[in-house]
Every structure is written in structure tokens, then in C-alpha cells.
Write an enzyme that holds these catalytic residues in place. Sequence first.
Site, PDB file in Angstrom:
ATOM      1  CE1 TYR A  90       0.270   1.879   4.269  1.00 41.40           C
ATOM      2  CE2 TYR A  90       0.758  -0.444   4.540  1.00 41.40           C
ATOM      3  CZ  TYR A  90       0.795   0.849   5.017  1.00 41.40           C
ATOM      4  OH  TYR A  90       1.366   1.122   6.230  1.00 41.40           O
ATOM      5  CB  CYS A  91       1.395   4.074  -1.703  1.00 33.35           C
ATOM      6  SG  CYS A  91       0.106   4.296  -2.939  1.00 33.35           S
ATOM      7  NE  ARG A  92      -0.823  11.200  -0.937  1.00 36.72           N
ATOM      8  CZ  ARG A  92      -1.897  11.599  -1.624  1.00 36.72           C
ATOM      9  NH1 ARG A  92      -3.063  11.679  -1.046  1.00 36.72           N
ATOM     10  NH2 ARG A  92      -1.785  11.913  -2.897  1.00 36.72           N
ATOM     11  N   GLY A  94      -2.671   4.982  -3.854  1.00 34.36           N
ATOM     12  CA  GLY A  94      -2.790   3.808  -4.713  1.00 34.36           C
ATOM     13  C   GLY A  94      -1.877   3.810  -5.922  1.00 34.36           C
ATOM     14  CB  ILE A 118      -2.763   4.621   4.158  1.00 35.23           C
ATOM     15  CG1 ILE A 118      -3.039   4.276   5.627  1.00 35.23           C
ATOM     16  CG2 ILE A 118      -2.363   6.074   3.958  1.00 35.23           C
ATOM     17  CD1 ILE A 118      -1.816   4.349   6.526  1.00 35.23           C
TER      18      ILE A 118
END
Length: 129
Positions: A90-92, A94, A118
Site C-alpha cells: 500500500y501507499c497513500r 494507490g 492508506i
Amino acid sequence: MKRILTALLATMLLISGCTQTRSEETKYNKITAEEAKEIIDTEEHKLVDVRTPEEYEEEHIEGALLIPDYEIENLAESKLPDKDEKILVYCRSGSRSKAAAKKMIEMGYTDVHDLGGIMNWTYETVTEE
């Protein structure tokens, strides 16, 4: 003659099917936060945060391993040596997780799942202190 051609065709298909690489066999897989939560709660997995160290310190999903997207090629194999284990990325928002998941598949990882950002994670997070 027809039998020979059929046998030859079947052999060619079998041989061509056996020459696929791991990355050709493994497809990119996007999952929802709910699906990720279910995996986190019930299955063996590695959770990988591909944001920056500063973003990770501010907030991350508990148990996540930080491997910034720009370090995937350099650090993934040492931090994630089992290329067949289930990995959630995951990241901020996508974008970076999608690129990182695809890069990991190219590197030979076989069970990679992109849970996106996230921002869409409605469950608990932790901060570094």
C-alpha cells in the site's frame, strides 16, 4: 496424418506453455481494504508500505514493513526473500502501490496484492514515536 498433426500441435502447445516466466503467470491483483483486513486477520502475510519514511512515521498500518517505492528493486529481495509468500502493498492513494506491486511481480514475486492507499483504510493505524 491427422493424428500426427494433432499430436504435433498438442506438443507445441505444451512446450510453449512451459516456457512462461513467473511474471507472465502472476497477474497484478488489486484488492479492497476490506479484503486486505481479512487477509491481515486470518492469513500469513507480509504488509509493505511503499511511501516515504516521513509518511510512514506519521501513520502506517500496524506491522507494515517500510520499503519506499523508489527502493523496491534494491531492498525487496533482502527484506522479502520468500518470493512465494503473500505480500500486501500500500501507499497513500494507490499510485505507488500499483507500480510497486507490478515491479515486484516482474522481479518474480508470485503472490502480490495491491490494497491501494492508506487514505481508504478505515481501520486502525499507528505512528512512530
